[in-house]
Design a protein around this motif. Structure first.
Motif, PDB file in Angstrom:
ATOM      1  N   UNK A 175       0.829  -1.200   0.000  1.00 16.83           N
ATOM      2  CA  UNK A 175       0.000   0.000   0.000  1.00 16.83           C
ATOM      3  C   UNK A 175       0.861   1.245   0.000  1.00 16.83           C
ATOM      4  N   UNK A 176       0.445   2.236  -0.755  1.00 15.37           N
ATOM      5  CA  UNK A 176       1.137   3.515  -0.807  1.00 15.37           C
ATOM      6  C   UNK A 176       0.827   4.341   0.441  1.00 15.37           C
ATOM      7  N   UNK A 177      -0.421   4.288   0.862  1.00 17.03           N
ATOM      8  CA  UNK A 177      -0.820   5.079   2.027  1.00 17.03           C
ATOM      9  C   UNK A 177      -1.854   4.313   2.851  1.00 17.03           C
ATOM     10  N   UNK A 178      -1.841   4.576   4.123  1.00 13.20           N
ATOM     11  CA  UNK A 178      -2.830   4.008   5.043  1.00 13.20           C
ATOM     12  C   UNK A 178      -3.490   5.159   5.779  1.00 13.20           C
ATOM     13  N   UNK A 179      -4.784   5.073   5.930  1.00 16.82           N
ATOM     14  CA  UNK A 179      -5.533   6.150   6.567  1.00 16.82           C
ATOM     15  C   UNK A 179      -6.459   5.610   7.648  1.00 16.82           C
ATOM     16  N   UNK A 180      -6.878   6.523   8.494  1.00 16.93           N
ATOM     17  CA  UNK A 180      -7.916   6.238   9.482  1.00 16.93           C
ATOM     18  C   UNK A 180      -9.112   7.130   9.173  1.00 16.93           C
ATOM     19  N   UNK A 181     -10.271   6.531   9.200  1.00 16.90           N
ATOM     20  CA  UNK A 181     -11.539   7.239   9.064  1.00 16.90           C
ATOM     21  C   UNK A 181     -12.385   6.891  10.294  1.00 16.90           C
ATOM     22  N   UNK A 182     -13.420   7.643  10.521  1.00 19.08           N
ATOM     23  CA  UNK A 182     -14.344   7.321  11.604  1.00 19.08           C
ATOM     24  C   UNK A 182     -15.765   7.639  11.193  1.00 19.08           C
ATOM     25  N   UNK A 183     -16.682   6.948  11.841  1.00 14.31           N
ATOM     26  CA  UNK A 183     -18.092   7.151  11.531  1.00 14.31           C
ATOM     27  C   UNK A 183     -18.891   7.114  12.823  1.00 14.31           C
ATOM     28  N   UNK A 184     -19.486   8.239  13.152  1.00 16.82           N
ATOM     29  CA  UNK A 184     -20.346   8.333  14.330  1.00 16.82           C
ATOM     30  C   UNK A 184     -21.773   7.942  13.932  1.00 16.82           C
ATOM     31  N   UNK A 185     -22.581   7.519  14.896  1.00 15.10           N
ATOM     32  CA  UNK A 185     -23.973   7.124  14.588  1.00 15.10           C
ATOM     33  C   UNK A 185     -24.718   8.222  13.858  1.00 15.10           C
ATOM     34  N   UNK A 186     -25.341   7.881  12.736  1.00 12.47           N
ATOM     35  CA  UNK A 186     -26.131   8.833  11.989  1.00 12.47           C
ATOM     36  C   UNK A 186     -25.339   9.818  11.154  1.00 12.47           C
ATOM     37  N   UNK A 187     -24.027   9.638  11.102  1.00 18.49           N
ATOM     38  CA  UNK A 187     -23.194  10.569  10.343  1.00 18.49           C
ATOM     39  C   UNK A 187     -22.419   9.832   9.260  1.00 18.49           C
ATOM     40  N   UNK A 188     -21.909  10.596   8.309  1.00 18.82           N
ATOM     41  CA  UNK A 188     -21.105  10.014   7.252  1.00 18.82           C
ATOM     42  C   UNK A 188     -19.703   9.699   7.759  1.00 18.82           C
ATOM     43  N   UNK A 189     -19.060   8.777   7.059  1.00 17.73           N
ATOM     44  CA  UNK A 189     -17.685   8.447   7.409  1.00 17.73           C
ATOM     45  C   UNK A 189     -16.792   9.648   7.095  1.00 17.73           C
ATOM     46  N   UNK A 190     -15.918   9.983   8.044  1.00 15.21           N
ATOM     47  CA  UNK A 190     -15.067  11.147   7.858  1.00 15.21           C
ATOM     48  C   UNK A 190     -13.596  10.799   8.037  1.00 15.21           C
ATOM     49  N   UNK A 191     -12.768  11.532   7.339  1.00 12.90           N
ATOM     50  CA  UNK A 191     -11.327  11.345   7.367  1.00 12.90           C
ATOM     51  C   UNK A 191     -10.759  11.805   8.704  1.00 12.90           C
ATOM     52  N   UNK A 192      -9.820  11.013   9.232  1.00  2.00           N
ATOM     53  CA  UNK A 192      -9.121  11.367  10.470  1.00  2.00           C
ATOM     54  C   UNK A 192      -7.674  11.740  10.167  1.00  2.00           C
ATOM     55  N   UNK A 193      -6.970  10.865   9.486  1.00  4.30           N
ATOM     56  CA  UNK A 193      -5.581  11.121   9.154  1.00  4.30           C
ATOM     57  C   UNK A 193      -5.035  10.023   8.272  1.00  4.30           C
ATOM     58  N   UNK A 194      -3.878  10.290   7.665  1.00  7.03           N
ATOM     59  CA  UNK A 194      -3.253   9.323   6.770  1.00  7.03           C
ATOM     60  C   UNK A 194      -1.744   9.420   6.868  1.00  7.03           C
TER      61      UNK A 194
END
Length: 127
Positions: A30-49
């Motif tokens: 993999x070139x890059x690895x990222x973390x995303x998060x998703x709270x209840x009722x919300x869209x998945x959002x970027x955290x960091x990479x």
């Protein structure tokens, strides 16, 4: 390639937690690895990479200065160290990986840029 995220749990506001993302399967390139998060009722959002070749990192403004991403290439593992946790950090956290090179950090923040996803680990920040 399979990604396994772990390390979630219950933590008080102001506390810390470290998440791990382990890659297994065929040679992990993999070139890059990222973390995303998703709270209840919300869209998945970027955290960091993190770009695996250079180790350079990129964070969402909401976590900048509180979260740190690092990697251990020998163990095919990427970590997300979370500090000064807030109630609004409560979410299921996912790790993701891409084999595509993106020159712009903009694309590293997009869900559609990633080919592989882990199953998610729940982080609950509560007093």
């Amino acid at each position: 390639v399979q990604l396994q995220a772990s390390g979630g749990g219950l933590v008080q506001p102001g506390g810390s937690l470290r998440l791990s993302c382990v890659a297994s399967g065929r040679s992990f390139s993999a070139y890059a690895v990222a973390w995303f998060r998703q709270a209840p009722g919300k869209e998945r959002e970027f955290v960091g990479a993190i770009r695996r070749s250079s180790g350079s990192t990129y964070y969402a403004d909401s976590v900048k200065g509180r979260f740190t991403i690092s990697g251990d290439s020998a163990k095919n593992t990427v970590f997300l160290q979370m500090s000064s946790l807030k109630l609004e950090d409560t979410a299921v956290y996912y790790c993701a990986a891409t084999s595509t090179y993106y020159s712009s950090y903009y694309y590293l923040g997009e869900v559609s840029s990633y080919d592989y996803w882990g199953q998610g680990t729940l982080v609950t920040v509560s007093s």
